[in-house]
Each structure stands twice: as structure tokens, then as C-alpha cells.
Enzyme design. Structure first.
Site, short mmCIF file in Angstrom:
data_model
loop_
_atom_site.label_atom_id
_atom_site.label_comp_id
_atom_site.label_asym_id
_atom_site.label_seq_id
_atom_site.Cartn_x
_atom_site.Cartn_y
_atom_site.Cartn_z
N HIS A 1 -42.57 -14.84 -134.98
CA HIS A 1 -42.35 -13.53 -134.36
C HIS A 1 -42.66 -12.43 -135.38
O HIS A 1 -43.40 -11.47 -135.10
CB HIS A 1 -40.91 -13.44 -133.88
CG HIS A 1 -40.62 -12.27 -132.99
ND1 HIS A 1 -39.38 -12.08 -132.41
CD2 HIS A 1 -41.38 -11.23 -132.58
CE1 HIS A 1 -39.41 -10.99 -131.67
NE2 HIS A 1 -40.61 -10.44 -131.77
N HIS B 1 -35.93 -23.28 -134.92
CA HIS B 1 -35.32 -21.97 -134.73
C HIS B 1 -35.87 -20.96 -135.72
O HIS B 1 -36.35 -19.88 -135.34
CB HIS B 1 -33.80 -22.12 -134.89
CG HIS B 1 -33.02 -20.86 -134.69
ND1 HIS B 1 -32.34 -20.59 -133.53
CD2 HIS B 1 -32.79 -19.79 -135.51
CE1 HIS B 1 -31.73 -19.42 -133.63
NE2 HIS B 1 -31.99 -18.91 -134.82
N GLU B 2 -35.81 -21.29 -137.01
CA GLU B 2 -36.22 -20.33 -138.04
C GLU B 2 -37.72 -20.08 -138.03
O GLU B 2 -38.17 -18.96 -138.31
CB GLU B 2 -35.76 -20.80 -139.42
CG GLU B 2 -34.25 -20.93 -139.58
CD GLU B 2 -33.48 -19.66 -139.27
OE1 GLU B 2 -34.08 -18.56 -139.31
OE2 GLU B 2 -32.28 -19.75 -138.96
N HIS C 1 -38.38 -17.35 -135.50
CA HIS C 1 -38.22 -16.04 -136.11
C HIS C 1 -39.44 -15.69 -136.96
O HIS C 1 -39.96 -14.57 -136.91
CB HIS C 1 -36.99 -16.03 -137.03
CG HIS C 1 -35.68 -15.96 -136.32
ND1 HIS C 1 -35.38 -14.99 -135.40
CD2 HIS C 1 -34.56 -16.72 -136.45
CE1 HIS C 1 -34.13 -15.16 -134.96
NE2 HIS C 1 -33.62 -16.20 -135.58
#
Length: 601
Positions: free
Chosen positions: A397, A390-391, A394
Site C-alpha cells: 500500500h 499482513h505487514e 501495509h
């Protein structure tokens, strides 16, 4: 891990800590940039009243503002990251406070920008672009300010609204102080009579316990605590809704929802479409509730059973090195360019891996220009492995947006913030499911995925609908008493959970403990982001290279376009019901498999 077993930071290996030297080699270097930022900020007032005087002046100001912004981003990131390493260290508490104060000071010094940009006639601004072609870089940035011209008031009115801003924060401040500092609960008691401290932070873990008596006790005691202050809490939430309504009316918006979504230029129909589509698929949520009742083997399913584990979970530990490799393998569909960035993050110490005494809890990604930083408190669980995926979503991105966009357009808006992270999680889930036929392992993985759907797509949409109803009642001049709020919230629970759920009366008070109701129509973005991510992951798996190219274009877009247009470029149109429906269809497929897997056992 007991407090006694939590290591000091000095005991951790350097390779398990992020390298903040890439931001600043020393605190002294940070201070030098801090002094430079203050000196640059001192130049801002010299431009007051002059932005419309010439193209050269406007360009100089835009460049100065950008230079200050880059410095401030670096300063704040270093200060906050150092403070988060060990929140007990006074020196880093101090520099974090200095960085925040500088940000406030610079914001105040440049506050004249918006009204002066709005005051420039359109034809004059077009002449400026012709006179100074370098101003074209800032055209979209200026447009994004000027498009809201109809909602900007006269100088005296703007000053009055600004002065009211601190008062407008009062409901959130009061709720936060009450909820986090003042409210206390009776201990929860398990089936053996053992008492367990009950707090905001322990409630979730107690509700996940296999001891049903403990879950019930925690549930009843928590809501008894809130119920004792039901009228006060209703008044605080009503004040929040009313202040949103006041500011939306003052700025000539049709509703507080329109004002909230206008900041990111998201059509209000996206909000309504989400609620409508989820409501059209409540039968799937009702099926989930029925499956939960069956798997828990209870005659009645209560609200304190919502988070109990559906299937036995094997307590195996996943070492961090193994988690990294699994995530790397799972993201192969995104191509080698993407995975090369992931590998760079692993090897260049972007990640602060383990808990240490005083370290900030939870997990996050921060995206300074030099490269992203990821804070974890890795524990070796399946959840921890998904948090890594998940992190890093981020982080990559942020990395691609910073790499491909000028500073003025590098930051992506909150509407798309959860897309990349959830896309990574979805690809990891598919990878783990693809490599196992073991019924127990598949059931464990599908259960994890089902919980995400329940918690993100259904629950957050229910919250969003509650916010919408509050705003509509306020706009219509209707009351928002404790009785009103409890009745509205109860009916939503009836609708969303269906006939197999016993709605304990305590759940009527759940609205009183949700901090997101003070975030101004924020929560719907969790559900839309989740849906967009599911659609993107499925398209990537289905179409391969062309879908990956579109997706990387989205990740590289920053805020160079409106978020809706960025997602359209990746093949997902959030102005339609299709992405949300596709996610809900997948939820139904997962329910089918979970039902089949558990029927065998």
C-alpha cells in the site's frame, strides 16, 4: 525461546536483515542530511506573515515545506529503524531522539501555516492558482486545511488552546505511567500449584492456556489489581472524556465524535452505522459463544474462557521461506503487478525477519519514499505467516501510494490503514482453505479466522460503543464514576456475549485496562477497515481483473481523495451497512462450517 537462546544481531545472516543502506549508506550520510534539514528549516520563519502576499511566495513556501518533509521522513525512518534493530545501543537511541527533536522544531517553525492559509480570501487564492499554475498541485492540501475554517478560532484563542494542549495529554500520560510502570499483579497459579508471573505482556498468553485454573487465576488476579484502583482509574478516564468534550465545544463541533472524525473527513454516520449493523447481528456472536461453550466442554462458559483454544492445534513449524512462497501463491488473485512488488520486497531486503537481543518486539511496516521496511519477529507459527501477509499488505500500500502520488498526497490516512493488510490476510485464509479438505486443518484455520472476527469486528465495535456512550453522558452533564463505568461496560458485555456467557463481575473493570480509550474514537477504524477488507477480498475473488484494477487504484491513491471516496472507487461504500453486513454474513458461514466440522469429531 529463552533469553539465553536469543541471538545477537551480529549472529544473523545479512539476508535476514533489512537493508537500511537504501536509506543512508552510513551514519555520516544521515548526519549530512540532518544538517541540511536544519538549514532548510531555518528558512521557514522568513515566510511568516507573507503567505497571502503573492502566488509566488505561497508556491515557494509549499515547495520548501515539501522538500523539508521528504528529508525529515527519510531522517526519521533511518533513525527509528536503526534504533529498533537493537534498542540497547546508545548511539541509535541518540539519533532517534535527535530526529524526534528536529521534527518538533520544524513543526513549531511552520506553525503559522494554518492560520495564514485560512486568512487568504477565497477569491485571492483562486487568483493565485491562475497566476501560478504549479500551485494547483497543492489545491487539495490547502482545501483540507481551509474546510475546517469554522473550527479555527482567533489567534489569541488558538494560542490559549495550544497552551492547554500539554495539559490535555495528562489523562493519557497518567494512565500510561500507571498501567505500564506502576501497576503490579499477584502471580497466577496453575492447576499444579505452579506460579506464573502475571503482567500486561503475559496476560494474553496465560488466557490462551489449556489449563483452566491458570486462566481463571490470571483473570481474577489481573482485575483485582485494577479493581483496587477503580475510583482513581475512573477519574482518569473521566478526565480524558471531559478534555475531549472541552476541545470539541471550544472548536464549535456538535460533539467530540464529530471533532475526532473530522480530521479524516469521515461522516459520523459511518460510526453509528457500524454499531447499528453489528448490533443487528449479535445473534451470530451469541452463536459463537454457544459453540465455544460446546467445544470447550464446560457446563458454564466464563470470561476467562474467551481466549482458550477451541480446537487442538498441530504444533508444526513453518520455515520463513515456505511462508513467503505460500503468501506469494495466496496473493495470485491480485495479479502479477502486485506480486512483482511482493517479490521485490522479498529479494531486496525490505524485511527484518527474526528476533535478536534488544530488537523491538511485535511487527510493523514503515513506508519511506525509497521503499517500505517491515519489522517481524518471525517464529514459524501460523500466526507468524499471517503477520507476514499482513505487514506486506501495509508495505505494498505504501509502495504504490509513494509511486503514484506526489509527496504531499502519498500518506494514506488511518481510516484506510488496515484495509490492505487485512485483505492480504483474507486472501491467504481463502488460499489455505481452498487447498485442504482435512477436517482438523480446516477447523484450525477457521478457528483462526473466527478469532479475528470476534476480536476485531465485535470486540472493537463494543469498545467503540462504550466510547460513544461515555461521550454522550459527558455531553449531557451526567456522571462518570467507577460505578457508572462498570454498569455501562457490564451491560455491553451482556448484549454482545449473550445468554451462554457467565459474566464474572471482574469483567466489569475491563474498561480500566484498555489504552485505546485514550486514543480519541480510534478503535472503530479497526472494525470498519476489517469489514472493507473482507468485502474487497470477496469482490476480487468473485470478479477478477476489474476488481483488481479498482483495488490497485485504491492502493495507489494515498490521500489524494477522502478515504470514503477512495474506498468507493474500489467498490466498497462505507457510508452504507453493506460492507459490514457482508463481513458478518461470512462470519455466519464460518460458524456453520466450524459447527459441522466439529460435529464429525
Amino acid at each position: 525461546m529463552s533469553t539465553a537462546n536469543i541471538p545477537e544481531r551480529s549472529q544473523l545472516r545479512p539476508e535476514d536483515q533489512w537493508n537500511l543502506g537504501d536509506l543512508y549508506p552510513s551514519d555520516e550520510a544521515w548526519q549530512a542530511d540532518f544538517d541540511e534539514a536544519k538549514a532548510l528549516a531555518a528558512k521557514l520563519p522568513s515566510y511568516r506573515g507573507r503567505l497571502g502576499s503573492s502566488a509566488r511566495t505561497l508556491l515557494e513556501f509549499a515547495r520548501l515545506d515539501e522538500e523539508i518533509g521528504l528529508l525529515l521522513d527519510k531522517l526519521v525512518n533511518y533513525a527509528q529503524r536503526k534504533n529498533d534493530e537493537d534498542t540497547r545501543v546508545a548511539a541509535y537511541q541518540a539519533i532517534a531522539a535527535k530526529a524526534t527533536a528536529l521534527w518538533v522544531e520544524i513543526s513549531a517553525a511552520g506553525a503559522f501555516e494554518t492560520p495564514e492559509l485560512l486568512a487568504i480570501p477565497e477569491e485571492t487564492l483562486e487568483d493565485f492558482y491562475r497566476q501560478e499554475p504549479d500551485l494547483e498541485l497543492y489545491r487539495r492540501s490547502f482545501w483540507n486545511v481551509r474546510r475546517r475554517r469554522a473550527h479555527i478560532l482567533s489567534d489569541p484563542e488558538e494560542q490559549l488552546l495550544a497552551q492547554a494542549g500539554e495539559m490535555a495529554q495528562a489523562p493519557d500520560t497518567i494512565f500510561s505511567m500507571f498501567n505500564d510502570a506502576d501497576l503490579r499483579f499477584e502471580d497466577a497459579v496453575d492447576s499444579a500449584g505452579v506460579r506464573h508471573p502475571l503482567s500486561q505482556s503475559t496476560f494474553a498468553s496465560l488466557e490462551e492456556s489449556g489449563d483452566r485454573q491458570l486462566r481463571r487465576s490470571a483473570f481474577e488476579n489481573l482485575y483485582a489489581g485494577y479493581g483496587a484502583f477503580r475510583n482513581t482509574l475512573a477519574a482518569v478516564l473521566a478526565a480524558q472524556v471531559k478534555q475531549l468534550q472541552f476541545f470539541s465545544q471550544a472548536r464549535h463541533y456538535p460533539s467530540s465524535l464529530h471533532r475526532a472524525l473530522d480530521g479524516n473527513n469521515v461522516p459520523v454516520e459511518v460510526y453509528h452505522s457500524l454499531i447499528r449493523t453489528v448490533r443487528d447481528n449479535l445473534d451470530k456472536m451469541h452463536r459463537y459463544v454457544g459453540l465455544r461453550k460446546k467445544l470447550l466442554g464446560v457446563e458454564e462458559l466464563h470470561m476467562y474462557d474467551v481466549y482458550a483454544p477451541l480446537v487442538p492445534t498441530e504444533k508444526r513449524r513453518i520455515p520463513f521461506e515456505q511462508a513467503k512462497e505460500t503468501v506469494y501463491e495466496a496473493l495470485a488473485p491480485l495479479g502479477e503487478e502486485y506480486r512483482a512488488i511482493l517479490r521485490e520486497g522479498y529479494e531486496s531486503r525490505w524485511i527484518d525477519v527474526y528476533e535478536n537481543a534488544g530488537k523491538r518486539s511485535g511487527a510493523y511496516s514503515a513506508g519511506p519514499k525509497v521503499h517500505p521496511y517491515v519489522l517481524l519477529n518471525y517464529t514459524g507459527t501460523l500466526d507468524s505467516q499471517f503477520t507476514l501477509a499482513h505487514e506486506m499488505g501495509h508495505a505494498i500500500h505504501s509502495y504504490l501510494s509513494n509511486k503514484h502520488q506526489p509527496a504531499v498526497y502519498a500518506d494514506y490516512v488511518i481510516f484506510v490503514a488496515e484495509v490492505a493488510s487485512t485483505c492480504n490476510e483474507t486472501l491467504l485464509m481463502y488460499h489455505l482453505l481452498d487447498r485442504t479438505e482435512d477436517p482438523q486443518e480446516r477447523a484450525e484455520l477457521i478457528n483462526h479466522f473466527l478469532e479475528q472476527f470476534k476480536g476485531t469486528l465485535y470486540r472493537q465495535t463494543m469498545f467503540a460503543e462504550f466510547e460513544l456512550l461515555l461521550g454522550q453522558r459527558c455531553q449531557a452533564g451526567e456522571s462518570l464514576t467507577a460505578e457508572d463505568l462498570c454498569a455501562l461496560y457490564r451491560q455491553l458485555n451482556v448484549d454482545y456475549f449473550g445468554p451462554d456467557m457467565v459474566l464474572d463481575t471482574q469483567i466489569d473493570m475491563e474498561w480500566a485496562r484498555i489504552p485505546h480509550f485514550y486514543y480519541n474514537y480510534y478503535v472503530f477504524q479497526y472494525a470498519t477497515g476489517f469489514s472493507a477488507a473482507i468485502a474487497l477480498a470477496r469482490r476480487i475473488r468473485r470478479e477478477g481483473k476489474s476488481a483488481v484494477e479498482d483495488y490497485l487504484g485504491f492502493l495507489s491513491g494515498g490521500c489524494s481523495k477522502d478515504p470514503i471516496d477512495l474506498l468507493k472507487g474500489a467498490g466498497v461504500d462505507m457510508t452504507t451497512a453493506a460492507p459490514v453486513q457482508e463481513a458478518l454474513d461470512l462470519f455466519g458461514e464460518l460458524l456453520d462450517e466450524m459447527d459441522a466440522l466439529t460435529a464429525r469429531s
